[in-house]
Design an enzyme around this catalytic site. Structure first.
Site, PDB file in Angstrom:
ATOM      1  N   ASP A 187     -15.665  35.906  26.382  1.00 33.89           N
ATOM      2  CA  ASP A 187     -15.020  34.593  26.246  1.00 33.89           C
ATOM      3  C   ASP A 187     -15.887  33.538  26.912  1.00 33.89           C
ATOM      4  O   ASP A 187     -16.235  33.654  28.099  1.00 33.89           O
ATOM      5  CB  ASP A 187     -13.635  34.623  26.908  1.00 33.89           C
ATOM      6  N   ASP A 208     -14.889  30.602  20.393  1.00 37.50           N
ATOM      7  CA  ASP A 208     -15.445  30.927  21.713  1.00 37.50           C
ATOM      8  C   ASP A 208     -15.025  32.303  22.226  1.00 37.50           C
ATOM      9  O   ASP A 208     -15.139  32.582  23.417  1.00 37.50           O
ATOM     10  CB  ASP A 208     -15.015  29.854  22.728  1.00 37.50           C
ATOM     11  N   GLU A 209     -14.557  33.173  21.340  1.00 37.92           N
ATOM     12  CA  GLU A 209     -14.025  34.473  21.765  1.00 37.92           C
ATOM     13  C   GLU A 209     -14.501  35.576  20.821  1.00 37.92           C
ATOM     14  O   GLU A 209     -14.433  35.432  19.598  1.00 37.92           O
ATOM     15  CB  GLU A 209     -12.495  34.408  21.788  1.00 37.92           C
TER      16      GLU A 209
END
Length: 404
Positions: A9, A103-104
């Site tokens: 993350d 973003d993960e």
């Protein structure tokens, strides 16, 4: 072979991108999101969180809580470029991965222990991402997606954590129940009324009790509290629907403005369908009034991706839905029941010229951009557009300047 799942993350991703672009923002309180009174905080720096600011809250409230914060509208296109750079590093490093959001990421490292050591390999990949992009990133490593995601949250900011096989239940037990994936605000409220605040309490509850209170969701909560999860990685996200919404800066009843927005959204979404050789079988229109009451209306139709079918239908649905004569805050369109295929000419209503016209228009848009060519009725809505292919298997783009 024991499963080994890595969760990565990017920490305060939008904020980190802005700081890379402008070093003067380092260590300063920073908010990214919509700038108006109806703006929403898309991301906030750790410096603002001690004032009670969090992502998803009203920008107006956030600015009141932290008046010294710098506020930036943000640019989704810029953030996608940074995200793509990280994605390329991960793609080169692991055999199977899932991009859960901008973003993960999840990666399957099962079987790599015999060659490298999974934790060492994940650590080296994290250091490579830090070196090549400058973006802070955290990871959690365990036997499944749920525990790895929770571990990443505990490791933040800019750190890493490994949960050894057999210690998942012990790791989760003291944590607050809100840290468990699948426990949202509503579920948390019900659990709080039952006296449940930590994951340990859920671990000790009978499974039958949670099932009687929450149904199938109760079983999911109980299993995850025990550290058990067999959710597979999904390398490709198949889109079942596409949608577009617009929140106005000021509530309106201007029919020209409303119809211009709807026509532009309907036309743009139809282009997205044709570009991916898709068709829709259900059209839905949404209205949110100034009192926040939201209404939707949908209609099943023969599969199509043609503007001259979809635009009039959107107009018809909006006309039948808008009956309160109140100020409107938001309008939206959704195309669902999507299948693969090309639009077929109606022998009784269409002609070959119409099909050639669509092909010519789509070629222009593909070359010069989505908004390079549009109907006159949609000319007032210049910013309608997705900026990407919704059917490329990537997760939906999160707008960096959302409004509520």
């Amino acid at each position: 072979m024991k499963p080994t799942i890595l969760h990565l993350d990017l920490d305060t991703f939008f904020v980190s991108c802005e700081r890379l672009l402008d070093s003067r923002l380092m260590k300063r309180p920073l908010l990214v999101g919509g700038l108006g009174d109806r703006g929403v905080v898309a991301a906030c720096s750790y410096e603002t969180r001690r004032f009670g600011v969090h992502s998803g809250m009203s920008m107006k409230v956030a600015r009141r809580l932290c008046p010294e914060a710098t506020v930036i509208k943000g640019n989704a296109g810029t953030y996608m470029k940074f995200s793509d750079t990280v994605t390329e590093v991960i793609k080169e490093s692991v055999p199977v991965f899932e991009k859960a959001s901008v973003d993960e990421f999840y990666a399957d490292l099962s079987g790599m222990d015999r060659f490298f050591g999974c934790y060492k390999y994940a650590s080296e990949m994290r250091q490579r991402i830090l070196k090549e992009t400058g973006l802070p990133i955290s990871f959690g490593l365990s036997q499944n997606k749920v525990v790895s995601k929770v571990a990443t949250g505990e490791a933040k900011p800019n750190n890493q954590m490994k949960i050894d096989l057999g210690f998942e239940r012990e790791f989760l037990a003291p944590l607050h129940i809100r840290k468990l994936p699948s426990v949202g605000e509503k579920t948390y409220g019900l659990l709080s009324n039952m006296g449940v605040t930590t994951i340990r309490t859920v671990q000790e509850l009978p499974l039958e009790m949670l099932e009687s209170c929450f149904g199938r969701h109760g079983r999911t909560i109980w299993m995850r509290a025990q550290g058990l999860d067999n959710t597979p990685l999904v390398p490709f996200h198949e889109r079942k629907s596409i949608s577009s919404e617009r929140t106005y800066g000021k509530d309106t009843t201007d029919m020209v403005k409303l119809e211009t927005t709807l026509f532009a959204m309907a036309e743009n979404l139809a282009y997205q369908l044709r570009r991916a050789n898709k068709m829709t079988g259900c059209v839905s229109v949404k209205i949110r009034y100034s009192d926040f009451k939201t209404y939707t209306k949908q209609k099943r139709i023969p599969y199509t991706s043609a503007d001259h079918v979809l635009v009039p239908l959107v107009k018809e649905l909006f006309a039948s839905l808008y009956d309160r004569r109140m100020l409107i805050r938001l309008v939206g369109i959704n195309y669902s029941h999507i299948v693969g295929g090309h639009y077929q000419i109606d022998l009784f209503a269409d002609d070959e010229k119409l099909l050639n016209l669509y092909q010519a228009m789509d070629r222009v848009r593909s070359r010069f951009g989505e908004s390079s060519l549009m109907r006159a009725s949609a000319m007032g809505a210049h910013s309608i557009g997705r900026g990407g292919n919704p059917f490329d298997g990537q997760p939906p783009i999160l707008l960096a300047h959302r409004q509520q």
